[in-house]
Design a protein around this motif. Sequence first.
Motif, mmCIF file in Angstrom:
data_model
loop_
_atom_site.group_PDB
_atom_site.id
_atom_site.type_symbol
_atom_site.label_atom_id
_atom_site.label_comp_id
_atom_site.label_asym_id
_atom_site.label_seq_id
_atom_site.Cartn_x
_atom_site.Cartn_y
_atom_site.Cartn_z
ATOM 1 N N VAL A 36 -10.674 4.111 3.494
ATOM 2 C CA VAL A 36 -10.619 2.904 4.326
ATOM 3 C C VAL A 36 -9.216 2.606 4.837
ATOM 4 C CG1 VAL A 36 -12.645 1.852 3.250
ATOM 5 C CG2 VAL A 36 -10.391 1.372 2.321
ATOM 6 N N LEU A 37 -8.248 3.411 4.435
ATOM 7 C CA LEU A 37 -6.870 3.189 4.882
ATOM 8 C C LEU A 37 -6.644 3.781 6.266
ATOM 9 C CD1 LEU A 37 -4.828 4.064 1.684
ATOM 10 C CD2 LEU A 37 -5.463 1.809 2.522
ATOM 11 N N ASP A 38 -5.795 3.118 7.023
ATOM 12 C CA ASP A 38 -5.297 3.697 8.264
ATOM 13 C C ASP A 38 -3.820 3.335 8.374
ATOM 14 O OD1 ASP A 38 -5.085 1.080 9.223
ATOM 15 O OD2 ASP A 38 -6.907 1.199 10.400
ATOM 16 N N GLY A 39 -3.140 3.836 9.360
ATOM 17 C CA GLY A 39 -1.699 3.639 9.479
ATOM 18 C C GLY A 39 -1.261 2.205 9.638
ATOM 19 N N SER A 40 -2.159 1.324 10.065
ATOM 20 C CA SER A 40 -1.768 -0.066 10.301
ATOM 21 C C SER A 40 -1.718 -0.908 9.034
ATOM 22 C CB SER A 40 -2.735 -0.721 11.297
ATOM 23 O OG SER A 40 -4.024 -0.821 10.734
ATOM 24 N N CYS A 41 -2.202 -0.388 7.920
ATOM 25 C CA CYS A 41 -2.278 -1.195 6.697
ATOM 26 C C CYS A 41 -1.242 -0.793 5.652
ATOM 27 C CB CYS A 41 -3.671 -1.122 6.100
ATOM 28 S SG CYS A 41 -4.109 0.503 5.508
ATOM 29 N N LEU A 42 -0.329 0.085 5.968
ATOM 30 C CA LEU A 42 0.618 0.584 4.972
ATOM 31 C C LEU A 42 1.538 -0.493 4.417
ATOM 32 C CD1 LEU A 42 1.550 4.042 6.503
ATOM 33 C CD2 LEU A 42 -0.081 3.539 4.678
ATOM 34 N N VAL A 58 0.836 -1.197 0.000
ATOM 35 C CA VAL A 58 0.000 0.000 0.000
ATOM 36 C C VAL A 58 0.874 1.252 0.000
ATOM 37 C CG1 VAL A 58 -1.670 1.338 1.344
ATOM 38 C CG2 VAL A 58 -1.973 -1.131 1.097
ATOM 39 N N ILE A 59 1.893 1.290 0.825
ATOM 40 C CA ILE A 59 2.762 2.471 0.916
ATOM 41 C C ILE A 59 3.459 2.757 -0.411
ATOM 42 C CG2 ILE A 59 4.766 1.215 1.828
ATOM 43 C CD1 ILE A 59 3.686 4.760 2.857
#
Length: 66
Positions: A47-53, A3-4
């Motif tokens: 729907v993204l948050d920092g835990s899914c990068l 994702v990142i």
Amino acid sequence: MKVIDLLNKIANNEEVPKKIKWNYTEYSYVNDTCKNYANDYEDFMSVLDGSCLNDEIEIIDEKPKK
């Protein structure tokens, strides 16, 4: 691709895949103005948050129609 990595490509105005699959959901690239992916129900960035990068996304190749 992670994702990142996709977010970095978008931020750097690099070419991005037309369709992706993340978390069992398919998203299509909207356009270069919005710089976002969406489907009929939600947009990818919301729907993204920092835990899914570091989550992996799947690039979906569109096959040419005959």
